[in-house]
Write a protein that holds these residues in place. Structure first.
Motif, mmCIF file in Angstrom:
data_model
loop_
_atom_site.group_PDB
_atom_site.id
_atom_site.type_symbol
_atom_site.label_atom_id
_atom_site.label_comp_id
_atom_site.label_asym_id
_atom_site.label_seq_id
_atom_site.Cartn_x
_atom_site.Cartn_y
_atom_site.Cartn_z
ATOM 1 N N HIS A 120 -37.342 20.487 -25.994
ATOM 2 C CA HIS A 120 -38.221 20.978 -24.925
ATOM 3 C C HIS A 120 -37.436 21.270 -23.641
ATOM 4 O O HIS A 120 -37.986 21.786 -22.695
ATOM 5 C CB HIS A 120 -39.336 19.967 -24.659
ATOM 6 N N LEU A 121 -36.155 20.901 -23.667
ATOM 7 C CA LEU A 121 -35.319 21.254 -22.508
ATOM 8 C C LEU A 121 -34.358 22.390 -22.849
ATOM 9 O O LEU A 121 -34.198 23.336 -22.073
ATOM 10 C CB LEU A 121 -34.508 20.034 -22.039
ATOM 11 N N LEU A 122 -33.717 22.268 -23.995
ATOM 12 C CA LEU A 122 -32.768 23.295 -24.397
ATOM 13 C C LEU A 122 -32.982 23.665 -25.858
ATOM 14 O O LEU A 122 -32.411 23.046 -26.757
ATOM 15 C CB LEU A 122 -31.325 22.783 -24.182
ATOM 16 N N PRO A 123 -33.839 24.643 -26.108
ATOM 17 C CA PRO A 123 -34.119 25.021 -27.496
ATOM 18 C C PRO A 123 -32.911 25.694 -28.158
ATOM 19 O O PRO A 123 -32.020 26.182 -27.468
ATOM 20 C CB PRO A 123 -35.285 25.998 -27.375
ATOM 21 N N ALA A 124 -32.916 25.690 -29.462
ATOM 22 C CA ALA A 124 -31.796 26.257 -30.225
ATOM 23 C C ALA A 124 -31.676 27.769 -29.988
ATOM 24 O O ALA A 124 -32.679 28.436 -29.711
ATOM 25 C CB ALA A 124 -31.997 25.992 -31.707
ATOM 26 N N PRO A 125 -30.469 28.295 -30.136
ATOM 27 C CA PRO A 125 -30.260 29.731 -29.929
ATOM 28 C C PRO A 125 -31.179 30.587 -30.794
ATOM 29 O O PRO A 125 -31.687 31.623 -30.343
ATOM 30 C CB PRO A 125 -28.800 29.945 -30.325
ATOM 31 N N THR A 126 -31.408 30.158 -32.034
ATOM 32 C CA THR A 126 -32.275 30.962 -32.910
ATOM 33 C C THR A 126 -33.690 31.046 -32.361
ATOM 34 O O THR A 126 -34.350 32.081 -32.458
ATOM 35 C CB THR A 126 -32.301 30.354 -34.325
ATOM 36 N N THR B 94 -44.887 27.585 -17.423
ATOM 37 C CA THR B 94 -45.526 27.244 -18.703
ATOM 38 C C THR B 94 -44.668 26.289 -19.520
ATOM 39 O O THR B 94 -44.890 26.120 -20.711
ATOM 40 C CB THR B 94 -45.799 28.521 -19.530
ATOM 41 N N TYR B 95 -43.670 25.691 -18.873
ATOM 42 C CA TYR B 95 -42.792 24.749 -19.557
ATOM 43 C C TYR B 95 -42.185 25.338 -20.817
ATOM 44 O O TYR B 95 -42.154 24.690 -21.849
ATOM 45 C CB TYR B 95 -43.538 23.434 -19.889
ATOM 46 N N SER B 96 -41.787 26.570 -20.779
ATOM 47 C CA SER B 96 -41.155 27.125 -21.981
ATOM 48 C C SER B 96 -39.728 27.560 -21.672
ATOM 49 O O SER B 96 -39.488 28.672 -21.221
ATOM 50 C CB SER B 96 -41.973 28.297 -22.542
ATOM 51 N N PRO B 97 -38.790 26.637 -21.897
ATOM 52 C CA PRO B 97 -37.391 26.959 -21.604
ATOM 53 C C PRO B 97 -36.879 28.141 -22.427
ATOM 54 O O PRO B 97 -35.942 28.815 -21.998
ATOM 55 C CB PRO B 97 -36.648 25.673 -21.974
ATOM 56 N N ASP B 98 -37.497 28.386 -23.591
ATOM 57 C CA ASP B 98 -37.025 29.525 -24.389
ATOM 58 C C ASP B 98 -37.230 30.833 -23.624
ATOM 59 O O ASP B 98 -36.366 31.712 -23.644
ATOM 60 C CB ASP B 98 -37.697 29.563 -25.764
ATOM 61 N N THR B 99 -38.358 30.944 -22.914
ATOM 62 C CA THR B 99 -38.599 32.154 -22.120
ATOM 63 C C THR B 99 -37.566 32.273 -21.000
ATOM 64 O O THR B 99 -37.012 33.345 -20.752
ATOM 65 C CB THR B 99 -40.015 32.121 -21.503
ATOM 66 N N TYR C 192 -39.780 37.775 -13.176
ATOM 67 C CA TYR C 192 -41.137 37.279 -13.360
ATOM 68 C C TYR C 192 -41.206 36.395 -14.603
ATOM 69 O O TYR C 192 -41.861 35.343 -14.605
ATOM 70 C CB TYR C 192 -42.095 38.467 -13.479
ATOM 71 N N LEU C 193 -40.478 36.786 -15.658
ATOM 72 C CA LEU C 193 -40.413 35.965 -16.870
ATOM 73 C C LEU C 193 -39.842 34.583 -16.575
ATOM 74 O O LEU C 193 -40.285 33.589 -17.150
ATOM 75 C CB LEU C 193 -39.524 36.645 -17.921
ATOM 76 N N LEU C 194 -38.865 34.538 -15.680
ATOM 77 C CA LEU C 194 -38.299 33.245 -15.286
ATOM 78 C C LEU C 194 -39.387 32.350 -14.709
ATOM 79 O O LEU C 194 -39.511 31.177 -15.058
ATOM 80 C CB LEU C 194 -37.198 33.443 -14.237
ATOM 81 N N VAL C 195 -40.195 32.929 -13.816
ATOM 82 C CA VAL C 195 -41.258 32.165 -13.169
ATOM 83 C C VAL C 195 -42.286 31.709 -14.203
ATOM 84 O O VAL C 195 -42.705 30.543 -14.231
ATOM 85 C CB VAL C 195 -41.938 33.023 -12.076
ATOM 86 N N VAL C 196 -42.675 32.645 -15.083
ATOM 87 C CA VAL C 196 -43.644 32.316 -16.130
ATOM 88 C C VAL C 196 -43.117 31.173 -17.000
ATOM 89 O O VAL C 196 -43.819 30.201 -17.282
ATOM 90 C CB VAL C 196 -43.937 33.565 -17.001
ATOM 91 N N GLY C 197 -41.836 31.307 -17.392
ATOM 92 C CA GLY C 197 -41.237 30.274 -18.233
ATOM 93 C C GLY C 197 -41.256 28.908 -17.559
ATOM 94 O O GLY C 197 -41.544 27.893 -18.174
#
Lengths: 243, 281
Positions: free
Chosen positions: B58-64, B239-244, B231-236
């Motif tokens: 939830h902090l650093l998702p896998a590259p895939t 929404t707690y989505s480090p992948d974004t 904007y995607l950075l802000v959204v990510g």
């Protein structure tokens, strides 16, 4: 052709530059200006070429048109972003610049096949050949040469001196050659003005009565060389006594 | 009076150039190969660490996972929208900033009076950290496109301006004298000698300007946008989505690299004449 009278251009409160220069140059003559460094010989050429306008006295050129004076510097001063052919054509009017006119001069200086090279790919001698072609293409009445071969090695220097003479044979361009190389002046010039002093003045005029092409190290030239060396030595002594 | 042998010698001296071109491509390929060893090892290690739970997903998702995120954005069509909005902002800001810098830089570099008049002012403005303009621009122009593009343009302006002025003032006096021998007018002198001579530093300025342009587009999009990679950075973040977030960072990196490569190519094309280390051989 060219008449200069009472020409003066000095710097630093009359301690550098030259003064009281009188000379007249006939059409087709090759004139040498010899002198030790600091006697104002390069300044003289800058004044004659129009780069330095702060002079006193008069310069008059017969049948004067705008592009009557060509100049070659000690360095080739090619524009590094232009190919050899565009460098050669640099001084032409816009309409002529993209024509094939450069080819004649490219051949003349022996650089056929190098028209698309950039200056960075040229050796010192080739760059100076390009500069000769650039100076000649505008067909100047008078070509001013400011120690044009002094930065070259001995062999290239001799080749380019011969090249200059062959061009002179074809075009009979009037030339004024500034140099500190006595042999060069003896090999090329009809008359040599020896400048001395600070500011420099014409100390002596030496005529070289010898048909070209001359042989380097010829007896007559050696004698003249001794004479000129003597003149320059006298200058040294005189300066010593003066102090 | 040049002998045939001499001509031949000069001709031979100039020929080895062609040989080295294919060698250059080979070396370039090898360079890319060597340069990518470390990143690939790191990517594999990252993937393994994320899969085995060594790194908190939830902090650093896998590259895939990040790649999947990008692909899914591509599939729902939003990827292209974000990229094109950001690219347009960078491009407009860059064009305006560079254009202004060329005009003002040329005047300041060429005319001493203009330099005395304008340069102190620009040097003073330059010392303001560009992000400090953000609130003012929002007050003046709202949170719409004009304030964002202005901010980017301000960021791009200074490196380009400084390099143009330095480039013009650094033109070799000896080359200018060549122009004067041929009685060039000031306009001709500028066009035929000063501008080409200043081109290398102009391009250097454009490349660092572009780098700042990308930096400021992030700032501009963080301060309020409804579209774009920032904007995607802000959204990510929201929404707690480090992948974004990481996907967006990755896209910034790729786009920045591509646009810089374009400028680098332009630089290479237009500065072939330069006698520099990279042009050797």
């Amino acid at each position: 052709m060219l008449n200069v009278s009472r020409l003066k251009r000095t710097f630093n409160h009359d301690t550098a530059g030259f003064q009281d220069i009188n000379l007249s140059v006939k059409e087709g003559e090759i004139i040498g200006v010899l002198g030790t460094s600091g006697c104002g010989k390069s300044t003289l050429l800058r004044v004659l070429s129009g780069l330095d306008q702060q002079y006193e006295g008069t310069i008059s050129i017969e049948n004067g048109s705008n592009n009557q004076i060509g100049m070659m510097f000690q360095e080739p001063r090619l524009l590094p972003w232009l190919s050899v052919k565009k460098n050669i054509s640099f001084g032409l009017e816009k309409e002529e610049r993209n024509t094939e006119k450069y080819k004649t001069y490219l051949d003349l200086v022996g650089l056929t096949g190098f028209e698309n090279h950039y200056p960075k790919d040229l050796s010192g001698g080739m760059a100076q050949r390009t500069a000769i072609a650039r100076a000649l293409i505008t067909e100047p009445e008078i070509l001013l040469l400011d120690e044009p071969f002094s930065a070259l090695d001995a062999f290239t220097k001799m080749q380019l001196q011969d090249l200059l003479l062959s061009i002179w044979q074809k075009k009979k361009t009037t030339m004024i050659l500034i140099t500190h190389d006595i042999d060069e002046a003896l090999y090329l010039c009809d008359r040599i003005f020896v400048l001395k002093g600070q500011p420099g003045e014409v100390y002596s005029e030496v005529s070289i009565e010898k048909q070209r092409p001359r042989t380097r190290g010829d007896g007559y030239l050696s004698k003249q060389k001794a004479h000129i060396l003597h003149l320059l030595n006298v200058e040294k002594k005189a300066a010593g006594e003066h102090q | 009076m040049i002998s045939e042998t001499h001509k031949w010698k000069v001709a031979q001296r100039a020929s080895p150039q062609k040989l080295s071109t294919s060698k250059g491509i080979f070396q370039l390929g090898r360079g890319i190969l060597i340069g990518s060893i470390l990143p690939i090892i790191l990517l594999i290690a990252w993937e393994i660490a994320a899969r085995t739970g060594l790194l908190a997903a939830h902090l650093l998702p896998a590259p895939t996972i990040i790649l999947e995120k990008i692909i899914s954005m591509y599939q729902d069509g939003s990827l292209f929208g974000h990229i094109s909005v950001t690219l347009t902002r960078v491009f407009l800001g860059f064009a305006i900033g560079t254009g202004a810098a060329v005009v003002i830089g040329a005047i300041v570099g060429y005319a001493k009076t203009a330099e005395r008049l304008l340069d102190p002012l620009f040097q003073a403005i330059r010392s303001i950290p560009s992000l400090a303009w953000v609130p003012l621009f929002i007050l003046w122009m709202g949170i719409g496109e004009p304030s964002k593009i202005s901010l980017i343009a301000v960021g791009v302006f200074f490196p380009v301006y400084l390099n143009i002025v330095a480039g013009i003032q650094g033109v070799d006096r000896k080359l200018i004298e060549v122009g004067r021998i041929y009685h060039l007018t000031p306009y001709q002198l500028t066009k035929r000698i000063i501008l080409p001579a200043a081109l290398p530093s102009f391009i250097t300025g454009m490349r660092s300007g572009l780098g700042l342009g990308w930096m400021f587009v992030v700032a501009a999009e963080l301060m309020g946008a409804s579209e774009g990679l920032g904007y995607l950075l802000v959204v990510g973040q929201n929404t707690y989505s480090p992948d974004t977030v990481i996907a967006s960072i990755l896209l910034f990196a790729v786009l920045g690299k591509i646009t810089d490569a374009v400028l680098k190519w332009v630089e290479h094309r237009s500065l072939k004449w330069q006698d520099s280390m990279t042009n050797q051989g």
